[in-house]
Design a protein around this motif. Structure first.
Motif, PDB file in Angstrom:
ATOM      1  N   MET B  86       0.826  -1.197   0.000  1.00 26.55           N
ATOM      2  CA  MET B  86       0.000   0.000   0.000  1.00 26.55           C
ATOM      3  C   MET B  86       0.864   1.252   0.000  1.00 26.55           C
ATOM      4  SD  MET B  86      -2.782  -1.621   0.234  1.00 26.55           S
ATOM      5  CE  MET B  86      -3.693  -0.086   0.186  1.00 26.55           C
ATOM      6  N   ASP B  87       0.465   2.222  -0.782  1.00 27.39           N
ATOM      7  CA  ASP B  87       0.982   3.578  -0.589  1.00 27.39           C
ATOM      8  C   ASP B  87      -0.235   4.420  -0.202  1.00 27.39           C
ATOM      9  OD1 ASP B  87       1.889   6.182  -0.689  1.00 27.39           O
ATOM     10  OD2 ASP B  87       3.265   5.788  -2.353  1.00 27.39           O
ATOM     11  N   TRP B  88      -0.392   4.653   1.076  1.00 30.65           N
ATOM     12  CA  TRP B  88      -1.586   5.322   1.588  1.00 30.65           C
ATOM     13  C   TRP B  88      -1.649   6.793   1.194  1.00 30.65           C
ATOM     14  CZ3 TRP B  88      -5.263   2.163   3.340  1.00 30.65           C
ATOM     15  CH2 TRP B  88      -4.884   0.894   3.800  1.00 30.65           C
ATOM     16  N   ASN B  89      -0.560   7.308   0.636  1.00 33.43           N
ATOM     17  CA  ASN B  89      -0.555   8.718   0.233  1.00 33.43           C
ATOM     18  C   ASN B  89      -0.872   8.919  -1.242  1.00 33.43           C
ATOM     19  OD1 ASN B  89       0.257   9.636   2.821  1.00 33.43           O
ATOM     20  ND2 ASN B  89       2.296   8.806   2.364  1.00 33.43           N
ATOM     21  N   LYS B  90      -1.025   7.851  -1.967  1.00 33.50           N
ATOM     22  CA  LYS B  90      -1.326   7.978  -3.393  1.00 33.50           C
ATOM     23  C   LYS B  90      -2.634   7.264  -3.707  1.00 33.50           C
ATOM     24  CE  LYS B  90       3.296   8.563  -5.237  1.00 33.50           C
ATOM     25  NZ  LYS B  90       4.308   8.030  -6.155  1.00 33.50           N
ATOM     26  N   GLY B  95      -9.257   6.362  -8.021  1.00 40.35           N
ATOM     27  CA  GLY B  95      -9.386   7.244  -6.863  1.00 40.35           C
ATOM     28  C   GLY B  95      -9.261   6.505  -5.542  1.00 40.35           C
ATOM     29  N   ARG B  96      -9.269   5.183  -5.618  1.00 39.49           N
ATOM     30  CA  ARG B  96      -9.082   4.416  -4.387  1.00 39.49           C
ATOM     31  C   ARG B  96      -7.591   4.381  -4.055  1.00 39.49           C
ATOM     32  NH1 ARG B  96     -13.148   1.182  -6.959  1.00 39.49           N
ATOM     33  NH2 ARG B  96     -15.104   1.293  -5.814  1.00 39.49           N
ATOM     34  N   VAL B  97      -7.297   3.990  -2.829  1.00 34.99           N
ATOM     35  CA  VAL B  97      -5.916   4.018  -2.359  1.00 34.99           C
ATOM     36  C   VAL B  97      -4.990   3.176  -3.265  1.00 34.99           C
ATOM     37  CG1 VAL B  97      -6.274   2.089  -0.759  1.00 34.99           C
ATOM     38  CG2 VAL B  97      -4.503   3.783  -0.275  1.00 34.99           C
ATOM     39  N   ARG B  98      -3.749   3.598  -3.364  1.00 31.92           N
ATOM     40  CA  ARG B  98      -2.769   2.933  -4.233  1.00 31.92           C
ATOM     41  C   ARG B  98      -2.377   1.546  -3.724  1.00 31.92           C
ATOM     42  NH1 ARG B  98       1.155   5.211  -7.526  1.00 31.92           N
ATOM     43  NH2 ARG B  98      -0.598   6.539  -8.108  1.00 31.92           N
ATOM     44  N   LYS B  99      -2.502   0.593  -4.624  1.00 33.40           N
ATOM     45  CA  LYS B  99      -2.217  -0.798  -4.281  1.00 33.40           C
ATOM     46  C   LYS B  99      -1.247  -1.387  -5.306  1.00 33.40           C
ATOM     47  CE  LYS B  99      -6.772  -1.332  -4.391  1.00 33.40           C
ATOM     48  NZ  LYS B  99      -7.392  -0.121  -3.894  1.00 33.40           N
ATOM     49  N   TYR B 100      -0.226  -2.039  -4.834  1.00 29.77           N
ATOM     50  CA  TYR B 100       0.692  -2.733  -5.735  1.00 29.77           C
ATOM     51  C   TYR B 100       0.658  -4.232  -5.458  1.00 29.77           C
ATOM     52  CZ  TYR B 100       2.795   1.971  -6.119  1.00 29.77           C
ATOM     53  OH  TYR B 100       3.020   3.317  -6.302  1.00 29.77           O
TER      54      TYR B 100
END
Lengths: 635, 635
Positions: B86-90, B95-100
């Protein structure tokens, strides 16, 4: 001044032949109205939701050939249209031939735009992959192309140069999602504007109706337009398209925004329309505001969406008659009123199928409903076959062929409930429908779909679940709307609206004694909505945290004070929460896999919009801690 | 020399708690075996196919917390594992939180790799969006990140530096699809190699079993490894995961390739395994070849996949017993043999449900099958209720409440056929299953699924369609394999294998007179396969062109000479082709929407792997021209 025709056409998905014909007719009309340009929606030739039809090379070639017919028609009018664009020399990431979701601009029989771009068309930059959308599965985006070409995507976002009436114009082409760029790193409208000057923007879309979406679009697009100080023409299609499990309506609502972001033309929702606007191309003039869009989040628009979607779905499968199991309850009553409006009373057959558990009350209400609608009606009781089935199963001797042991089945009351439900749908309704030359409807609502409060091959069956994207409280709202505004009289008896909702599958579910469904709709509708409709989907951890903080009702939107009334203690609250979460993520998933197609109206519909795996129910680590804390505090 | 443990674990999708526990146990075992590094599969903590569970923030945080437990366990062993990062700042594009989809390397309680990369983990570069995969819906790829950062993706593909036993090592991290880069513009293995030197590559995968896929992977990965002259360790999980409609097995088959591309370790298919290898890190030594992978395209592996998938699906939904409608035909016989092997004969109840149309032959064969398997058996006739239903529907008086007119239904023989099929499944089997504490199976094969040769809520119903990814000829192959290799005796009576396949729903379908299904399997199996399994899906245009050119049999793979025998003239050929195409793209789509989950084994399974819209049947422009030409030539 430029005369532009907005062609808000009904697109038939997967039928380039029909769509091309529609387009050629519209082009002719636009020409007669002396339009200099006509704009069609995104994917106007093939349609947009086609599943994996995009993997058929012959279909792709066919779309190209039909596209050429449109290009050929552009002798004296500039035609903007959406189609699949092929690069037969390249491949997509999956190794299949390269496909772009493209905007073509044709004039004087030729395609424009490859003076400053690798192709004679524009490519969608931002491809949606949320909700019902699957763009990346099929289409290669401009973002990917820019990486492939080793260029910055901004360099590729160039306006298209046109010459109309001896004037050179620069047009910014956007495809649907390109206009909804808030969350993307790339902002197409800004990038094209930077590569301008741009005279006006076009956004060709194939954007399904969702409660409240146009309100949002108008805010968003207006603000973008003001930033770049350019008019924008948004053209969207009508009709319905589906992804198998989920059916979407397209409301059109094509809109022209002047450079101040004001709306100067607004095509009516759910209608085919050719609208002509005169666009000023100098900053001195500004078009007068003549149109006001409707609020599209109220029950009127929801009704429009459901009636339009249902009618078009019936048309698309060639169905002219329906059979509806009429229980005397609210869901089947609303269903009956809608179908009767669409097909006429002669083509709607209501079937009441009483067992010993059905009250006089609901049987009478069912008859009254049919009477009010003036439709076809019959009563086919199920008790004899239900009794026969129970006896037949009880008497059947099961032999263990390894040991020779024999046993007999015992039939529990719960098993008998489901036998009744299946008897009604799979035995009676399916048979009646086949004989009547009809389909039978599924009257399920979203609340019961969420937790699987229905019987598979029973009341969950049918050719379409037209109300299954409405929470129970919305079904009531729709009932009142139908009486007041559509029929303008009480076709749905008020007693049906006032009655406690019940399945009437046992004496425990007696409506006359006020015993109804285990779902407490004024609370659970909102709890379930938090599970499934909230953009960041809520789980028991969120719910319990809000409960602990005393902000649950505010967060989920149900009535204040309700939670404490329903659940005096945390134990009761938690027991209820876990029960429904287990159903929502457990048995209800299995049921939804085999559910009929869902007609979507909300911002999250079951099916392709709410992808789900049949996995085991899960509670997070923090949920367990929270629960422990709450239960300990209590003791 | 480096001792590496390959942790081929069974991943339970959506259960980070269970998966973490499994991983901690494996880490302990690896430590006992003195491994210096342990490698887990892709998404080993959350699982991979979770539908839209990725939208639950609490679930994402939960996975992070469980991931931290694994990191904490890396004190004295280097742990490589897959998890959501997770990158909770991106934000993602939606538009949902950044997930890799990420590969973590932990050592001494810390994450490695952010000395030359923005994050302390590696991100999947290539995300599959074909077949059953939906990566772009949920995860932000390294390709997108590179655009966002304004960098070339190649710059970001850096090896990770480790220090093990006082030696510095450079490891290339790949995630699943990164290794299948043939059709992508980006080649991760080559890019990392260029940024090397690299000591070895790791590919952590969550790669479902598909007939012949491992054969292809071994060719592909071997060749890549030779190019970069580096060993590669491929770790894949076992277990099953699903996308709702389609269930996938994961065979593991984790493999170690030496720098020559030879296989030096190969974990057995469909088993949990901790395999330790000693990897030479100097070019002077080369590991000895000790393992040979099996061919994974034969009937043995198909049986393995189906038995494994069915068993694990039963386990996942907690089902211990099944009820099978046994008609005396091949599909239910194969089904019975497989379930009996999995659950034991006591837990399998075969139900024969004769009507007047069922022959003595099939009734006896059904009994013989049950006898051979030694399972539970019962006979429950349907004729009485079928007759009652027909009479009840005929006698029901339908009143038109507008006009007062009354009418009665007529019940055609075709309607009666479907009444029988629904009576068996929805009335008998569903009731018996509920009373027996079991589920009832759907025995449909892929040939009938393709054209909807089944009854909705009838023989198409059930909790799982375990054989529905097998063409009819493969069902026969499986029957013979079960007798010869699994049971090592004739449990499926040879007469069932030899009998003409028939639904026996009317006297027109008499097996004793050799009258069977309208599907001519030796031809239609291959025609249907061309429609649905060919990578570029075939349409009537392709088929007719091949027919005209005389290369149809070669192209679709059926027996030479068959087409001319079956269809003496183009008219007959075309009539047949259009009939099945209309069904495949028409009514069969509607039926598949409500079909049970499909267990996938082929390179294209129905459901989430074969996305489809319920649209109108279409024939391309060129098809119509070809048809005209063929019919004119004839006259």
């Amino acid at each position: 001044m430029l005369k532009i025709a907005l062609a808000q056409i009904e697109i038939i998905p997967g039928r380039p032949d029909i769509n091309t014909k529609t387009m050629l007719t519209m082009i002719k009309q636009a020409r007669q109205q002396c339009a200099q340009m006509i704009i069609f929606p995104e994917m106007s030739i093939p349609g947009y939701f086609l599943g994996d039809t995009w993997e058929q090379l012959t279909f792709l070639k066919d779309c190209e050939e039909y596209g050429q017919r449109i290009i050929n028609a552009s002798t004296d009018i500039c035609i903007v249209f959406g189609n699949i664009a092929m690069d037969w020399n390249k491949v997509n990431d999956d190794g299949r031939v390269r496909k772009y979701n493209a905007c073509f601009i044709a004039h004087q029989g030729k395609l424009l735009g490859n003076d400053n771009f690798p192709y004679p068309y524009r490519i969608k930059t931002l491809q949606p992959n949320y909700r019902e959308f699957d763009d990346s599965r099929h289409f290669y985006s401009l973002r990917k192309l820019s990486v492939e070409l080793g260029k910055n995507v901004g360099q590729l976002l160039q306006p298209v140069t046109l010459n109309i009436a001896n004037k050179q114009l620069k047009v910014g082409c956007l495809l649907c999602e390109d206009g909804w760029c808030d969350d993307y790193a790339v902002k197409p409208i800004g990038a094209i504007h930077q590569n301008g000057p741009v005279d006006f923007f076009i956004n060709i879309s194939s954007s399904p109706y969702t409660i409240g979406k146009n309100n949002k679009r108008n805010r968003l697009f207006s603000s973008q337009v003001k930033n770049v100080n350019c008019p924008l023409i948004y053209v969207n299609n009508t009709g319905i398209q589906n992804n198998g499990k989920t059916i979407y309506t397209f409301d059109g609502c094509s809109t022209v925004y002047n450079r101040r972001g004001e709306i100067i033309e607004y095509c009516p929702a759910f209608s085919t329309k050719l609208a002509c606007v005169d666009l000023h191309l100098t900053t001195e003039h500004i078009e007068t505001v003549t149109a006001t869009p409707n609020d599209d989040s109220d029950i009127h628009t929801i009704y429009q969406g459901i009636a339009y979607g249902t009618k078009h779905f019936l048309d698309s499968i060639g169905m002219r008659k329906v059979v509806i199991g009429a229980s005397g309850g609210i869901d089947s009553a609303v269903s009956a009123a809608i179908y009767t409006k669409i097909l006429g009373p002669d083509n709607v057959l209501l079937v009441n199928m009483p067992s010993i558990y059905n009250s006089r009350t609901t049987k009478d209400l069912s008859a009254k409903l049919a009477q009010n609608l003036g439709c076809q009606y019959t009563i086919i009781p199920i008790q004899e076959v239900v009794d026969y089935t129970v006896e037949q199963l009880k008497k059947s001797s099961i032999t263990n062929l390894s040991t020779g042991d024999k046993q007999q089945l015992t039939i529990s009351p719960f098993v008998i409930e489901n036998i009744q439900a299946r008897d009604r749908s799979a035995r009676i309704l399916a048979g009646v429908a086949a004989a009547f030359g009809a389909g039978f409807t599924c009257n399920a609502n979203k609340s019961e779909m969420t937790v699987g409060y229905s019987t598979l091959y029973g009341d969950q069956a049918g050719f379409l679940a037209a109300l299954s994207d409405l929470w129970k409280h919305q079904v009531y709202e729709l009932a009142e709307y139908l009486n007041r505004h559509i029929y303008k009289k009480e076709v749905i008896p008020q007693d049906i609206i006032d009655l406690v909702p019940s399945a009437e599958l046992s004496f425990e579910q007696s409506v006359d004694e006020g015993k109804g469904d285990p779902i407490i709709y004024p609370y659970h509708d909102y709890l379930f909505r938090a599970f499934m409709e909230h953009w960041n989907r809520r789980t028991p951890e969120d719910i319990l945290l809000w409960y602990e903080q005393g902000i649950l009702e505010e967060k989920i939107g149900c009535q204040t004070g309700l939670v404490a009334t329903l659940f005096p203690t945390p134990v009761e609250f938690i027991t209820d929460l876990e029960k429904w979460w287990k159903l929502y993520t457990g048995m209800a998933v299995a049921k939804r896999i085999q559910a009929p197609p869902v007609l979507a109206v909300s911002r999250r519909a079951y099916g392709f919009d709410h992808r789900e795996a049949q996995n085991r129910t899960y509670f997070t680590m923090n949920y367990e801690l929270l629960k422990e804390r709450l239960l300990q505090n209590r003791s």
